[in-house]
Design an enzyme around this catalytic site. Sequence first.
Site, PDB file in Angstrom:
ATOM      1  N   ASP A 288       0.870  -1.172   0.000  1.00  0.00           N
ATOM      2  CA  ASP A 288       0.000   0.000   0.000  1.00  0.00           C
ATOM      3  C   ASP A 288       0.916   1.234   0.000  1.00  0.00           C
ATOM      4  O   ASP A 288       2.147   1.135   0.163  1.00  0.00           O
ATOM      5  CB  ASP A 288      -0.960  -0.007   1.195  1.00  0.00           C
ATOM      6  CG  ASP A 288      -2.186   0.869   0.923  1.00  0.00           C
ATOM      7  OD1 ASP A 288      -2.170   1.651  -0.056  1.00  0.00           O
ATOM      8  OD2 ASP A 288      -3.167   0.779   1.684  1.00  0.00           O
TER       9      ASP A 288
HETATM   10  C1  NOJ Z   1      -4.051   3.909   0.028  1.00  0.00           C
HETATM   11  C2  NOJ Z   1      -5.202   2.987   0.235  1.00  0.00           C
HETATM   12  O1  NOJ Z   1      -5.098   2.342   1.486  1.00  0.00           O
HETATM   13  C3  NOJ Z   1      -5.339   1.937  -0.854  1.00  0.00           C
HETATM   14  O2  NOJ Z   1      -6.541   1.240  -0.646  1.00  0.00           O
HETATM   15  C4  NOJ Z   1      -5.290   2.574  -2.194  1.00  0.00           C
HETATM   16  O3  NOJ Z   1      -5.458   1.593  -3.201  1.00  0.00           O
HETATM   17  C5  NOJ Z   1      -3.976   3.309  -2.341  1.00  0.00           C
HETATM   18  N1  NOJ Z   1      -3.880   4.343  -1.317  1.00  0.00           N
HETATM   19  C6  NOJ Z   1      -3.812   3.938  -3.719  1.00  0.00           C
HETATM   20  O4  NOJ Z   1      -4.635   5.018  -3.856  1.00  0.00           O
END
Ligand code: NOJ
Length: 743
Positions: A288
């Site tokens: 993430d």
């Molecule tokens: C953080 C989020 O937790 C995740 O779900 C997301 O896909 C990413 N950012 C990218 O935007």
Amino acid sequence: MNYWKILVLILLVPFLMQCTPAGKPTAGDPYDHRVDSVMATMTLEEKIGQMTLFTSDWDVTGPTLRENYKEDIKAGRTGAIFNAHTAAYNRELQRIAVEESRAKIPLLFGYDVIHGYKTIFPIPLGEAASWDLAAIELAASVAAAEAAASGLHWTFAPMVDIARDPRWGRVMEGSGEDPYLGSLVGRARVRGFQGEGFENGDKVLACVKHFAAYGAAAGGRDYNTVDMSDRLLRDIYLPPYKAAVEEGAYTVMTSFNELDGVPATANRYLLTDILREEWGFKGFVVTDYTSINEMVFHGNVADDKEAGEQSINAGVDMDMQGAVFYNHLKKSIEEGKVSEAQVDQAVRNILRLKFVLGLFDDPYRFMDIEREKRVVFSKENQDAALDVARKSIVLLRNENQTLPLSKTLRSVAVIGPLADNKVELIGAWSGAGNGNDCISLLQGIQNKTAGSMQVRHAMGCDFEGTDQSGFAAAVNLARQSDAVIVAVGEKAQMSGEAASRSDITLPGVQEELVKALVATGKPVVVVLMNGRPLAIPWIAENAPAVLETWFLGTQAGNAIADVLFGDYNPSGKLPMTFPRNEGQIPIFYNNKNTGRPFDAANKYTSKYLDVPNTPQYPFGWGLSYTSFAYEGIGADKTEFSAQDTVRIRITLSNTGARDGAEVVQLYVRDLVGSVTRPLRELKGFQKVFLAAGAKQELTFKLTANDLAFHTRDMTFRAEPGYFDVFIGGNSDATQSIRIQLAE
Ligand code: NOJ
């Protein structure tokens, strides 16, 4: 075998391999030699580039570390970009990669296409409330078609985190609290996103997230610590990820949280032992957003470099936005902290998917400006969004058949901060959706009534703050109207990432507004719009009718109007328990009995002094404009062996005056286990449409495998003994039968 047969077989092998479940090649993967030939030409820097994912400067959801991502593309320092979309823009970035970089490896484009790209469907929690897997799959396939036409290859969905805490804002993005429902919904979304393949450029890679147990953040506070037993992890939290991987999801995203002291992004137990070795996952793992770097704050590493080493060695293939591999991986290899073989494996996992997508054959396949114009936000997609939106609405309460409203009313008052609002209706994580494209509730009602009744609006109050100066006008309007529709709830950004709330009542003075309107004695319909279960005890006990509409997306207003005026009979059921107050949290239906189950006659039993143990609305709850009766539960055998299938039957009757659909739910209780067992566990459901007055016998099949769990010694199996099976319209189902799994 003769020469020709052998030749035919050789020619067929690559074709057959492409037909195996996604992400799961076996020996002789057809892409192997092509991946090899690309790898052979790559420098170490270019390999590290493939393991690096940077955001563009569009829709950013965290720190932007790289301003000059186009330079990075040109230099081969990034193999994937997210938050860049539209066919034209991504064509240009792709051109830089395949024409101006040395290795000419096409880029992979990712984006959070969570519940629609431009045509926005209900938030995922709302879609889960439809319990309609075909509708959920359809929503994902429309999202994929729009995204793929707009230059995207990869969605960061489905989010399958089980969540038992409505304070956590990200409950809106998942399927609620139940592993069985969550697994089936996760599978449906993977099928919808990925389909059968990428030849037509209308499907995208799915990314199962957030691995693992992100939904169990302590206190419901986003990004917070997670700690749980391995048994709870495996029985409740892991099944939806596993199901999505089994369904063929090509990629997996790590979660921000730690688990048992080890951040998920460096958790080898999760990323290698379970994901790759137990489940046979063959795709790639992405972190993430900056979750490698965040380990310095977690405190399990001294610096970014060590964080990168721990994560690649745990099983991470691609670093989202952290630039840790980019900055430090080469040195880690030189120091022998990471092997080149490990890097090669990660790069192979990534390149293979670029081949699966067909990007080496046509890097622009997904960037079709003509198709983008035709597909994105098409009439057909709007119709699909309307269909799914109607299916997602849950009728929570309907005293004296307040709903549906008659179309012959002379006037309705449409009140509340969400009554004439468009922008909030798309909810959080709404991709490239534009709130202004949404049909507001007011507009939907106007569309429906088409001038046949007086439709008047007053806002009454804002979402937040204490200002009640708009109440008088709203109450006056209510008094002058035949019926009152009051739309209250949350703003879209009150749920989603970084949007936890400790108080999950209606914000501001909205509840007071509802009270003032109910006090007029007029038929008042409360239309809730929110991204999580709310605590609404007064409304639940006093408002004549309550509809839970979540954030329904582009077609919200039309869908709600269809339900309000009876053109659509609601059939949604809650995928998450609604508590009476925050003090009951965590509250979920599949809890255990305790050694002192509640007994009103005994003080020393498990309870609160100030609130009942029961929720406001149980999991699975949802009413209809008709009524359903359950009778005659039976089984083809009450004693069965591990090899048998038991068929449980029940007769469902539509006892009301309208046609309608019911979600018939089957729950099981294992009476005695080597470890304690939940009081109920969902093990089956069927959504059945019955005409008014019709009856149908339904059959559910159960096998020993459905009754399996992680036993005292952690083996996964069903234990012989008695099981109570319950069938009904929610998790408090009362029709039951006892069956016995023989030794
Ligand atoms: C953080 C989020 O937790 C995740 O779900 C997301 O896909 C990413 N950012 C990218 O935007």
